[in-house]
Design a protein around this motif. Structure first.
Motif, PDB file in Angstrom:
ATOM      1  N   GLU B 154       0.838  -1.209   0.000  1.00  0.00           N
ATOM      2  CA  GLU B 154       0.000   0.000   0.000  1.00  0.00           C
ATOM      3  C   GLU B 154       0.868   1.253   0.000  1.00  0.00           C
ATOM      4  OE1 GLU B 154      -3.699  -0.240   1.416  1.00  0.00           O
ATOM      5  OE2 GLU B 154      -4.088   1.904   1.440  1.00  0.00           O
ATOM      6  N   GLN B 155       1.959   1.216   0.726  1.00  0.00           N
ATOM      7  CA  GLN B 155       2.835   2.390   0.775  1.00  0.00           C
ATOM      8  C   GLN B 155       3.513   2.635  -0.586  1.00  0.00           C
ATOM      9  OE1 GLN B 155       5.006   1.271   4.443  1.00  0.00           O
ATOM     10  NE2 GLN B 155       4.228   3.184   5.275  1.00  0.00           N
ATOM     11  N   GLN B 156       3.835   1.557  -1.276  1.00  0.00           N
ATOM     12  CA  GLN B 156       4.363   1.737  -2.644  1.00  0.00           C
ATOM     13  C   GLN B 156       3.343   2.447  -3.519  1.00  0.00           C
ATOM     14  OE1 GLN B 156       5.634  -2.544  -3.263  1.00  0.00           O
ATOM     15  NE2 GLN B 156       7.319  -1.505  -4.299  1.00  0.00           N
ATOM     16  N   VAL B 336       7.530  11.717   2.441  1.00  0.00           N
ATOM     17  CA  VAL B 336       6.170  12.154   2.113  1.00  0.00           C
ATOM     18  C   VAL B 336       5.463  12.787   3.318  1.00  0.00           C
ATOM     19  CG1 VAL B 336       5.065   9.917   2.566  1.00  0.00           C
ATOM     20  CG2 VAL B 336       4.067  11.484   0.870  1.00  0.00           C
ATOM     21  N   GLU B 337       5.836  12.323   4.507  1.00  0.00           N
ATOM     22  CA  GLU B 337       5.185  12.853   5.709  1.00  0.00           C
ATOM     23  C   GLU B 337       5.413  14.357   5.860  1.00  0.00           C
ATOM     24  OE1 GLU B 337       6.954  10.085   5.603  1.00  0.00           O
ATOM     25  OE2 GLU B 337       5.697   8.475   6.385  1.00  0.00           O
ATOM     26  N   SER B 338       6.475  14.878   5.226  1.00  0.00           N
ATOM     27  CA  SER B 338       6.745  16.320   5.331  1.00  0.00           C
ATOM     28  C   SER B 338       5.692  17.153   4.620  1.00  0.00           C
ATOM     29  CB  SER B 338       8.117  16.636   4.743  1.00  0.00           C
ATOM     30  OG  SER B 338       8.075  16.472   3.334  1.00  0.00           O
ATOM     31  N   GLY B 339       4.927  16.501   3.754  1.00  0.00           N
ATOM     32  CA  GLY B 339       3.855  17.219   3.057  1.00  0.00           C
ATOM     33  C   GLY B 339       4.342  18.216   2.027  1.00  0.00           C
ATOM     34  N   ASN B 340       5.553  18.058   1.574  1.00  0.00           N
ATOM     35  CA  ASN B 340       6.119  19.005   0.617  1.00  0.00           C
ATOM     36  C   ASN B 340       5.957  18.539  -0.829  1.00  0.00           C
ATOM     37  OD1 ASN B 340       7.014  21.534   1.174  1.00  0.00           O
ATOM     38  ND2 ASN B 340       9.168  21.064   0.798  1.00  0.00           N
ATOM     39  N   TYR B 341       6.000  17.226  -1.023  1.00  0.00           N
ATOM     40  CA  TYR B 341       5.777  16.631  -2.345  1.00  0.00           C
ATOM     41  C   TYR B 341       6.737  17.170  -3.407  1.00  0.00           C
ATOM     42  CZ  TYR B 341       1.595  15.599   0.316  1.00  0.00           C
ATOM     43  OH  TYR B 341       0.740  15.221   1.326  1.00  0.00           O
ATOM     44  N   HIS B 342       7.883  17.579  -2.986  1.00  0.00           N
ATOM     45  CA  HIS B 342       8.925  18.013  -3.912  1.00  0.00           C
ATOM     46  C   HIS B 342      10.259  17.982  -3.176  1.00  0.00           C
ATOM     47  CE1 HIS B 342       9.807  19.609  -7.869  1.00  0.00           C
ATOM     48  NE2 HIS B 342      10.798  20.254  -7.290  1.00  0.00           N
ATOM     49  N   PRO B 343      11.344  17.628  -3.893  1.00  0.00           N
ATOM     50  CA  PRO B 343      12.651  17.590  -3.231  1.00  0.00           C
ATOM     51  C   PRO B 343      13.106  19.000  -2.838  1.00  0.00           C
ATOM     52  CG  PRO B 343      12.868  17.162  -5.583  1.00  0.00           C
ATOM     53  CD  PRO B 343      11.412  17.162  -5.281  1.00  0.00           C
ATOM     54  N   SER B 344      13.956  19.054  -1.821  1.00  0.00           N
ATOM     55  CA  SER B 344      14.427  20.343  -1.307  1.00  0.00           C
ATOM     56  C   SER B 344      15.931  20.482  -1.511  1.00  0.00           C
ATOM     57  CB  SER B 344      14.162  20.431   0.201  1.00  0.00           C
ATOM     58  OG  SER B 344      12.840  20.073   0.485  1.00  0.00           O
ATOM     59  N   GLY B 398      14.746   6.342  -1.588  1.00  0.00           N
ATOM     60  CA  GLY B 398      13.424   6.928  -1.363  1.00  0.00           C
ATOM     61  C   GLY B 398      13.359   8.368  -1.827  1.00  0.00           C
ATOM     62  N   SER B 399      12.160   8.930  -1.808  1.00  0.00           N
ATOM     63  CA  SER B 399      11.960  10.285  -2.320  1.00  0.00           C
ATOM     64  C   SER B 399      10.999  11.060  -1.434  1.00  0.00           C
ATOM     65  CB  SER B 399      11.397  10.228  -3.737  1.00  0.00           C
ATOM     66  OG  SER B 399       9.998  10.014  -3.703  1.00  0.00           O
ATOM     67  N   CYS B 400      10.705  12.272  -1.853  1.00  0.00           N
ATOM     68  CA  CYS B 400       9.744  13.113  -1.155  1.00  0.00           C
ATOM     69  C   CYS B 400       8.321  12.558  -1.233  1.00  0.00           C
ATOM     70  CB  CYS B 400       9.775  14.524  -1.741  1.00  0.00           C
ATOM     71  SG  CYS B 400       9.439  14.516  -3.515  1.00  0.00           S
ATOM     72  N   ALA B 401       8.143  11.473  -1.982  1.00  0.00           N
ATOM     73  CA  ALA B 401       6.828  10.836  -2.064  1.00  0.00           C
ATOM     74  C   ALA B 401       6.823   9.470  -1.392  1.00  0.00           C
ATOM     75  CB  ALA B 401       6.392  10.701  -3.521  1.00  0.00           C
ATOM     76  N   THR B 402       7.938   9.113  -0.765  1.00  0.00           N
ATOM     77  CA  THR B 402       8.060   7.813  -0.102  1.00  0.00           C
ATOM     78  C   THR B 402       7.798   7.979   1.389  1.00  0.00           C
ATOM     79  OG1 THR B 402       9.889   7.387  -1.631  1.00  0.00           O
ATOM     80  CG2 THR B 402       9.638   5.848   0.211  1.00  0.00           C
ATOM     81  N   SER B 403       7.174   6.971   1.979  1.00  0.00           N
ATOM     82  CA  SER B 403       6.930   7.065   3.415  1.00  0.00           C
ATOM     83  C   SER B 403       8.191   6.686   4.198  1.00  0.00           C
ATOM     84  CB  SER B 403       5.795   6.137   3.821  1.00  0.00           C
ATOM     85  OG  SER B 403       5.654   6.161   5.217  1.00  0.00           O
TER      86      SER B 403
END
Lengths: 435, 435, 435, 435
Positions: B154-156, B336-344, B398-403
């Motif tokens: 589900e997380q994937q 993803v938990e950061s809620g930013n949905y984009h790399p920083s 992982g990425s900004c969209a990974t848990s």
């Protein structure tokens, strides 16, 4: 106006009465479009199943865009669009008005939402009412025929909305039901009879006096050889006999490109036919139904219509023959207003030429081409018809998804020879010997 | 259970405590999926923009189907599905469970509606709670690891839901905003530094003790040659220098298939980059933004990552090198938990190896292949990973969209060399001389 | 020179002797290419059956172009090409030398004629003799390794010439015979035995001292886990058992992309197999033959090799394992010089590891990738290997179409996972338990 | 015989004289085919550049196969074919005679060799002579019309042989010369004049009395509206003016499918036009030539002809108009017998309707469809024409590659709207007002 081939009736009513009539007609047609979407869920408005079809939402918006692009932007002072990009995403192909969004991308637009699209419709309606209201007599004469085209355009999209939706629902293993239909089931059809017409010079095309598309003009002379035309449509049962005789695998009956299509697409029956529990069924807007052998066969391509006709020792009619044959008939039939959304078997107790209007579009053998002396509508509206006059074939008569107030005896519909998702069927003809 | 490579912790808690923990974790992950859909309109759930992506609705249903197919149908007595055809339309590719619906048809299902899909989720949740409740101690030990796989599955799909949605929104000329982001803008990055690692025999792969996919096992010896790894990711600015140096038109930097892809697809920048008013912008889940030169470049393919690395006089790391380099790092980063949905952009005031977790998946130079001694999960779950071990390349971190609760140091993500719609970026490496 | 990884033998002979040796070797290999075309008609030289293959004529010209582009144009003063456009039409992909003619257009060149191509070969030969003759000792040391690459390049094309020709002839319903073969028919094979190798750090790659391609360097350490390797190749009979067990229709054995390929290409047997009179036959360069169940299966893709191995409870070897296993073997086998042009059954009376060289290329499970520390040949020759290191798989051992003087134990051939037109076959391996 | 629509002349000559005449005609046409191949190298006979074209060798063999399949196998006792598989590989599409080899595979047959194909021709010739010799009077009357069709079939393939060869040579960067031509260069053309024809009922189609294909029958009445036809063909110079006016990028002039084709195929000029040294040249069978602005434009598609006509304020003629206009003209023009293999500029010193025959095929606006009362040839020969009557457009008049003894005023050639590799050009027409 005359260049639009719209007849100029003597105006007896006052201008206000005329405006009122136009507004009523506008409202009625626009409402009918929305009525057709009542059985739908929001999700049903969004999807484009294949490039040839469009999302319901797109039909709703594009028909509104048409009034914006061809009327409001040209005729209304200080008109401002509801959204600057609607002009781009809801244009279909009129390159002289704006750059159109790619046709195969219409299904990738989750926004604007369905709600926003209905708001766009309301916005256009309000503007159109105000615009009509504001017209002087001479302006009214200028704009009325353009609005008339816009309304016929909307009616064309009403039909596409239904056939595109049917195509979409048919892809879904859940086979959603659009609307239940009532129908006379299992009415045994009479033996097919031939009706003969004499050789001679006939008039063809629109005679003027009421609305017609440019492709129906001018009215012109044509030489017709003696022919017979079948008194009713080909039925599912008759088509099944062709199938059971190996029709789809015998090259003898097929145009060369027809048979290539059969092989490439693995066609073995009309579109939407499926076998369930060893019996033929088909998907209809009423869900999966057992095939009624007495109903007209529909969702066949030109190739299939032509192959069936050869197998039956006949041929398709030319569009001139079809027009001559229909000359004395009332323009009556089971159109979209009947709410059945499927062709019906003919009433076996009537005689003469039946099922000429409504039920299914009838493939003619004629390539879609200009009549002698053809002139396109002026301006960007000239892109409406003429640019499609290659590699398409003419169908006549309207279908169960066509509006009664849209069809005419001289109406020329056209699709590619491989197209099957319209309600298209077969009427036979043959050469006759002059009496 | 051991065959699933799931470690067997000593169970101190009572069975009820264990069940409670699992139910809590189940609930939290399932809820997070639904939370991700909160900013969406109904229309956004429906569309499949290209075959590689799936509709949001499908992700919601498929992750529920997974629990039905692998847990409830196998373990719960008298289980009955909510709808007999969901098993068909929400199966992805597990041929040992049922016949899957064609992948490219997922976008043609307007039904079930979004509301029905949420009801399906609730139905599955209720059944799962009841099922977990009903388990004996030995049954719990049997089913817990399967449920654990279901949760990671589900997380994937949470990540795919976001990247598929981004792809869809990017097709829309209206460029919808999913969610506004807050971010540090324009943080100048430090000069890239190299960190060296020594030659020798290392251990690679999952060490057991907590969940891991079969493809991370077994832990095994590998010989690594001396190498340097870059202390941070490649930035937009650095990538732009490659572009401005004619990077996309100079075959010298490209794998042969990479350059063919560049030409065929007419690539001239990373995915989602557009020029507006003569400046580079890119589409983000926050809408169109001006490009921040200091943020990590993302949405590049393996081909682009590899070409950039050659141009920069370096190469991509192997997955073994990446794993060795990450060994001593905390598993922290902007997930993803950061809620930013984009790399920083990296914090310029910290030292050492940065941006190894979160932000963007880092392409390694390694083809996705089995570790020595690899054994797939037993049964139908064996189709989870092994059958994709050809023509794909491994990404790490992982990425900004990974848990954050999904990723691991040994986690092996994999995509085709031409794929760009994931948050995929570049970390450089190079051969080193042994000290 | 060392940058080309060519070993520097102590030069005992005088320069003239060295030149004489090189000229002899040049002549022998160039003549062998032409000898291979002796059984052909002019018409057989012209056709490109599919993009992956090239016309015989093109192979003859391209191998000559190679000496022109990499030696004569660079090293010979006042060199003038025989025809200004040969540089364009006979370049394969070396973009750093000139713009190459489209690969899929090679079969559209009826001119230059076969006769003109042979004249081009003679022209290049004469120029090369004169060039070698003219070299000083230091020049000789510069150019010898490049010429050496050119000769190995020519030997690669000798093999392609045969496999491309076989593919072409197999499309022809007349099934032309290239050359009759003599062969031991029906030699029953021994039961397959496993040979075990120990775990540890091994050396892999070319050790220097004689010619090798850049992709075989550097010699490097690698960690190998305990494994077994089969003592002989998989036979037609064994593969037929897989087929008869439903191998091609059971997804269980297949990589996901493998099974998609099976379905899309409608594979149901190795390439060139046909049923005649209810028995399996296959097309060989000796025409249609009844299948000998004891000969090694050939013309299988990576997908098929991998699926067969799973079905047999085994796997393919890694290229490192294959190299370790072959370490003590003589480089002997049925190569192209045997004139058989088809793999043979193993001699059942010998023991130990058999059929490692010649017969068929053996698919390994390894993606084609650079060795640690890999450096391409300098200049345009750097395009020879490195740019293909993605999405291809390594094969080892050479085939019945490979020259004995071309193959090495460390030789890495590579093709896409779906390729079948090379003489490619299967050797099994498995994980072992350390004794 | 009458069913073949061949007129029955009163036979004055004795049977032997008749046979002698037929044999002479047979020999002359068959020899002419071979004469056309004299400038070719063996390699030129083999290649199929695209599916629409066929190898020269195939034309030579297929025209021979025609006599075998339709005459010798049916009429000659104990006839045995030279090779049992020629019937398969040289059949084009006559499914009622045998299973035809795939059209796109014709270029993969290096065997039979050119020499063997010429032997096949000789074999068929000998058999045909013997067969004709053996016929009784009634048998002669039965077979003569079939042989006549075979000879016209051969003449059609003579033209295709040349146009297919031109297409092949044009792919070759060496641009081979087939044959040098002599020509009047730079003859300034007169201003285009219109010739008017009156409205009325006309007769169209073949009147009988000499050979005609089934598609030219029956002779029938047709109603024609008043029209003007241009007295000469459109020239390269005139077409260039259309191009220089942005013709290829202005959708206004194009049929919708025409413009899609322009964009997809990246058309910007007629086929074979290239810019060299900043000037327009074109590939001809005489090699690359500088464009003569006064010669007729050729190698344009229906789409281009139609777009040019709109741009010029005109339209294409219907095939009925063309036929009426040509009624009183001598059937004279620069045909293939002139040995020029390229259209010529009109003689500026003559008046009246010029260039109606020879030079270039003239696209009409008419879709290829059956005449009223059309009946196909009986038996397998019925596949000759009728099955292609969809999605193709009629051309009239013959070209510089057509034989003078093959063309007729009623001859209907047909190609797809996108086809450009025939010598196809443009004659303008327009609606006229009845005087």
């Amino acid at each position: 106006m005359s260049s639009l081939n719209i007849s100029e009736k003597v105006v007896i009513n006052s201008l206000n009465d005329e405006k009122e009539l136009l507004v009523q007609r506008f409202k009625k047609i626009r409402d009918f479009t929305e009525m057709l979407t009542e059985p739908l869920e929001t999700e049903d408005f969004v999807i484009q199943a294949v490039e040839e079809t469009s999302p319901v939402k797109w039909h709703l918006a594009h028909t509104s865009w048409f009034f914006e692009a061809f009327v409001l932007k040209k005729g209304m002072e200080d008109y401002e669009s509801l959204h600057p990009q609607y002009d781009y995403i809801f244009n279909s192909y009129y390159v002289q008005t704006s750059d159109p969004h790619c046709r195969d991308q219409r299904g990738n637009l989750s926004r604007p939402t369905v709600k926003q699209v209905f708001e766009f419709r309301k916005f256009i309606n309000r503007k159109m009412y105000a615009f009509i209201e504001s017209l002087s007599e001479s302006e009214f004469e200028t704009w009325k025929p353009v609005i008339e085209i816009g309304l016929h355009h909307e009616q064309q999209h009403q039909e596409l909305l239904l056939t595109d939706l049917k195509f979409l629902f048919a892809q879904n293993p859940l086979y959603p039901i659009y609307k239940e239909r009532s129908r006379p089931f299992g009415r045994e059809q009479q033996k097919l009879n031939w009706i003969q017409f004499e050789e001679g010079v006939y008039q063809a095309g629109h005679e003027g006096g009421e609305f017609g598309y440019d492709n129906e003009f001018p009215n012109h002379k044509t030489y017709i050889h003696p022919f017979n035309i079948a008194d009713r449509l080909v039925t599912n049962g008759e088509y099944l006999a062709f199938m059971n005789d190996g029709g789809y695998s015998n090259t003898k009956w097929w145009l060369d490109e027809g048979f290539s299509t059969v092989e490439r697409e693995e066609w073995a029956s009309p579109l939407y036919w499926v076998i369930r529990d060893d019996e033929w069924h088909h998907y209809t807007l009423n869900g999966i139904e057992k095939l009624d052998l007495h109903e007209p066969v529909t969702h066949v391509s030109y190739y299939e219509a032509d192959a069936y006709a050869r197998w039956a020792g006949a041929r398709l009619a030319t569009e001139q023959e079809w027009e001559v044959a229909s000359k004395s008939l009332e323009l009556e039939g089971p159109f979209v207003e009947s709410g059945n959304y499927h062709p019906s078997s003919a009433d076996p107790d009537t005689d003469g030429l039946k099922q000429m209007f409504g039920d299914v579009w009838q493939w003619t053998q004629c390539s879609y081409s200009p009549y002698p002396g053809y002139k396109p509508f002026p301006g960007a509206l000239g892109e409406y018809n003429g640019k499609f006059m290659v590699n398409q074939y003419v169908l006549r008569g309207g279908s169960c998804a066509t509006s009664k107030t849209h069809i005419r005896r001289t109406y020329r519909n056209f699709f590619h020879a491989h197209s099957r998702w319209q309600f298209s069927g077969i009427r036979l003809a043959q050469d006759a010997v002059q009496a």
